[in-house]
Design a protein around this motif. Structure first.
Motif, PDB file in Angstrom:
ATOM      1  N   SER A 156      30.845  57.759  46.512  1.00 32.47           N
ATOM      2  CA  SER A 156      30.573  58.720  45.435  1.00 32.47           C
ATOM      3  C   SER A 156      31.310  58.300  44.161  1.00 32.47           C
ATOM      4  O   SER A 156      30.853  58.551  43.048  1.00 32.47           O
ATOM      5  CB  SER A 156      30.908  60.152  45.852  1.00 32.47           C
ATOM      6  OG  SER A 156      32.224  60.226  46.272  1.00 32.47           O
ATOM      7  N   SER A 160      29.456  57.601  40.635  1.00 30.97           N
ATOM      8  CA  SER A 160      29.878  58.249  39.383  1.00 30.97           C
ATOM      9  C   SER A 160      30.046  57.213  38.264  1.00 30.97           C
ATOM     10  O   SER A 160      29.711  57.465  37.111  1.00 30.97           O
ATOM     11  CB  SER A 160      31.134  59.081  39.579  1.00 30.97           C
ATOM     12  OG  SER A 160      32.257  58.236  39.758  1.00 30.97           O
ATOM     13  N   LYS A 164      27.740  56.985  34.771  1.00 28.27           N
ATOM     14  CA  LYS A 164      28.374  56.907  33.450  1.00 28.27           C
ATOM     15  C   LYS A 164      27.825  55.745  32.649  1.00 28.27           C
ATOM     16  O   LYS A 164      27.613  55.843  31.445  1.00 28.27           O
ATOM     17  CB  LYS A 164      29.894  56.748  33.613  1.00 28.27           C
ATOM     18  CG  LYS A 164      30.653  58.025  33.261  1.00 28.27           C
ATOM     19  CD  LYS A 164      32.125  57.775  33.304  1.00 28.27           C
ATOM     20  CE  LYS A 164      32.785  58.625  34.396  1.00 28.27           C
ATOM     21  NZ  LYS A 164      34.130  58.182  34.710  1.00 28.27           N
TER      22      LYS A 164
END
Ligand SMILES: [Mg+2]
Length: 166
Positions: A156, A160, A164
């Motif tokens: 995870s 992330s 981004k």
């Protein structure tokens, strides 16, 4: 380095994949993981919705196959109803199994293949190493086998970073 773990696309589920777009991108073959991509690891068979999806994929003229790290018994049982080619104990993120499946499917240019799976450290990394297209999907169940569960935290984090940079 981290880019090796980044998928080309990240979608909610296998049903959110735009098959028309894949056609336009000259994709010849669509390769799926099973566990937590199509069904939870404890579900032995494809449900009606998956069967319908596979029919649609075939109708559109794609070659389709299953690439799983799971045992032969699980993978062959799952693929029997769907009547599709598979490679079990594929050793993802290694590319040998993927190469074998691409050959089995008779893909002319291996680059025109997409691998679809729920894990960045197996499915996505495998596809990127092979230089093919990659689509990451969200796991269909929160339940994982132990080995996968161990990787979800760091996974995870990678996702992330990907979100981004996207
Ligand atoms: Mg999986």
């Amino acid at each position: 380095m981290i880019r090796k773990f980044f998928p080309e696309k990240y979608v909610e589920s296998v049903y959110a994949i735009d098959l028309e777009k894949l056609k336009n991108d000259k994709i010849e073959a669509v390769i799926f993981d099973i566990d937590n991509t199509l069904v939870p690891y404890f579900v032995p068979n494809a449900n009606a919705r998956i069967k319908k999806l596979f029919l649609k994929i075939k109708e559109k003229g794609f070659k389709v196959g299953i690439l799983s790290n799971n045992k032969e018994r699980r993978v062959s049982l799952f693929c029997r109803d769907l009547n599709i080619e598979y490679v079990h104990k594929a050793g993802k993120p290694g590319v040998k199994g993927l190469g074998r499946l691409i050959k089995k499917l008779g893909v002319k240019n291996h680059k025109n293949t997409v691998i679809i799976g729920d894990q960045v450290f197996t499915d996505v990394l495998c596809g990127n190493r092979m230089g093919i297209h990659t689509i990451l999907v969200k796991p269909v169940s929160k339940k994982d086998d132990f080995g996968t569960w161990l990787k979800r935290g760091i996974e995870s984090f990678v996702i992330s970073l990907y979100l981004k940079k996207r």
